[in-house]
Design an enzyme around this catalytic site. Structure first.
Site, mmCIF file in Angstrom:
data_model
loop_
_atom_site.group_PDB
_atom_site.id
_atom_site.type_symbol
_atom_site.label_atom_id
_atom_site.label_comp_id
_atom_site.label_asym_id
_atom_site.label_seq_id
_atom_site.Cartn_x
_atom_site.Cartn_y
_atom_site.Cartn_z
ATOM 1 N N SER A 48 0.803 -1.227 0.000
ATOM 2 C CA SER A 48 0.000 0.000 0.000
ATOM 3 C C SER A 48 0.832 1.271 0.000
ATOM 4 O O SER A 48 0.358 2.329 -0.412
ATOM 5 C CB SER A 48 -0.935 0.007 1.217
ATOM 6 O OG SER A 48 -0.196 -0.091 2.425
ATOM 7 N N ASP A 195 -3.922 8.445 8.998
ATOM 8 C CA ASP A 195 -3.673 7.191 9.708
ATOM 9 C C ASP A 195 -2.248 7.117 10.253
ATOM 10 O O ASP A 195 -1.909 6.234 11.044
ATOM 11 C CB ASP A 195 -3.953 5.981 8.812
ATOM 12 C CG ASP A 195 -3.067 5.903 7.575
ATOM 13 O OD1 ASP A 195 -2.104 6.681 7.463
ATOM 14 O OD2 ASP A 195 -3.350 5.049 6.705
ATOM 15 N N HIS A 198 0.595 5.930 6.034
ATOM 16 C CA HIS A 198 0.776 6.010 4.582
ATOM 17 C C HIS A 198 1.085 7.445 4.147
ATOM 18 O O HIS A 198 0.583 8.397 4.745
ATOM 19 C CB HIS A 198 -0.492 5.515 3.861
ATOM 20 C CG HIS A 198 -0.820 4.090 4.131
ATOM 21 N ND1 HIS A 198 -1.608 3.706 5.203
ATOM 22 C CD2 HIS A 198 -0.474 2.949 3.476
ATOM 23 C CE1 HIS A 198 -1.723 2.388 5.197
ATOM 24 N NE2 HIS A 198 -1.047 1.906 4.166
#
Length: 233
Positions: A48, A195, A198
């Site tokens: 990701s 978050d 990322h």
């Protein structure tokens, strides 16, 4: 040129037309390339952090890297987005043959973060990455290994063993090591999504700026190899 394709084993399911479109794009690119030119294929193979998780369209690492390369005179480079959110090194090893379906001259391998979050045995992570690199090299590709760093909360012993994986593999395989994929980004709230795990749009741009010289150096070495090979015929 950026090529995006999906994987049948991925957690997200896409329609088959995406794969067909990728194949068509490759064919059209090759047909439009002069026969004397050698188009270079760059595969971004990661999770990701490089797939564009929760980012606007066109803002993912492969997209931004492709644009920077084109601006720097590497318009002959086809960038393949072979990253999949949520992948561990075991997942990556399983889908590697499909990711290499178009061939690759250079592969950026970016995995390990999800293994670390799962506290996977570091010997397993090492073995999986070792096989991934070995397979890529056996296909004739140069490899850039993007390193990761374990979070301190998992303890100093685990962190020490995990962090040592990447330099050890780079030395073993004699490949380029970008020490930490999120270097200059992780921990900076201006460059991270909410978050805290990322990169955001600006974070991706920082990552690309950091790794770009290493990517271009490897592309130049590949170009030189092809030039010598053509000259010896």
């Amino acid at each position: 040129m950026l090529i995006t394709f999906s994987f049948p084993t991925a957690r997200k399911h896409y329609e088959a037309r995406h794969c067909s479109s990728a194949i068509l794009a490759v064919v059209l690119f090759l047909l439009s390339t002069p026969v004397y030119a050698q188009p270079l294929r760059l595969l971004i193979f990661g999770d990701s952090l490089s797939s564009g998780f929760d980012l606007p369209e066109g803002a993912a690492f492969p997209n931004v890297l492709s644009r920077r390369l084109r601006a720097d005179g590497y318009g002959d480079v086809m960038v393949f987005n072979g990253s999949e959110a949520g992948d561990t090194t075991a997942d990556a090893l399983q889908r590697l043959p499909l990711a290499l379906q178009y061939g690759a001259d250079l592969v950026i391998v970016e995995f390990g973060g999800n293994d670390m979050l799962n506290q996977t045995d570091t010997r397993t992570i090492y073995a999986n990455l070792d096989q991934i690199i070995t397979i890529c090299k056996a296909q004739g590709a140069r490899v850039i290994l993007a390193g990761m760093a374990a979070l301190p909360k998992f303890g100093s012993a685990y962190k020490g063993a995990f962090d040592a994986i990447y330099p050890a593999l780079a030395a073993r395989h004699k490949i380029s090591l970008y020490p930490f994929f999120l270097r200059g980004v992780f921990g900076d709230r201006r460059l991270m999504l909410s978050d805290g795990e990322h990169p955001n749009v600006f974070g991706v741009q920082r990552i690309v700026a950091g790794i770009l010289p290493m990517v271009e150096k490897n592309l130049e070495l590949i170009r030189r190899h092809y030039s010598v090979a053509r000259g010896s015929r």
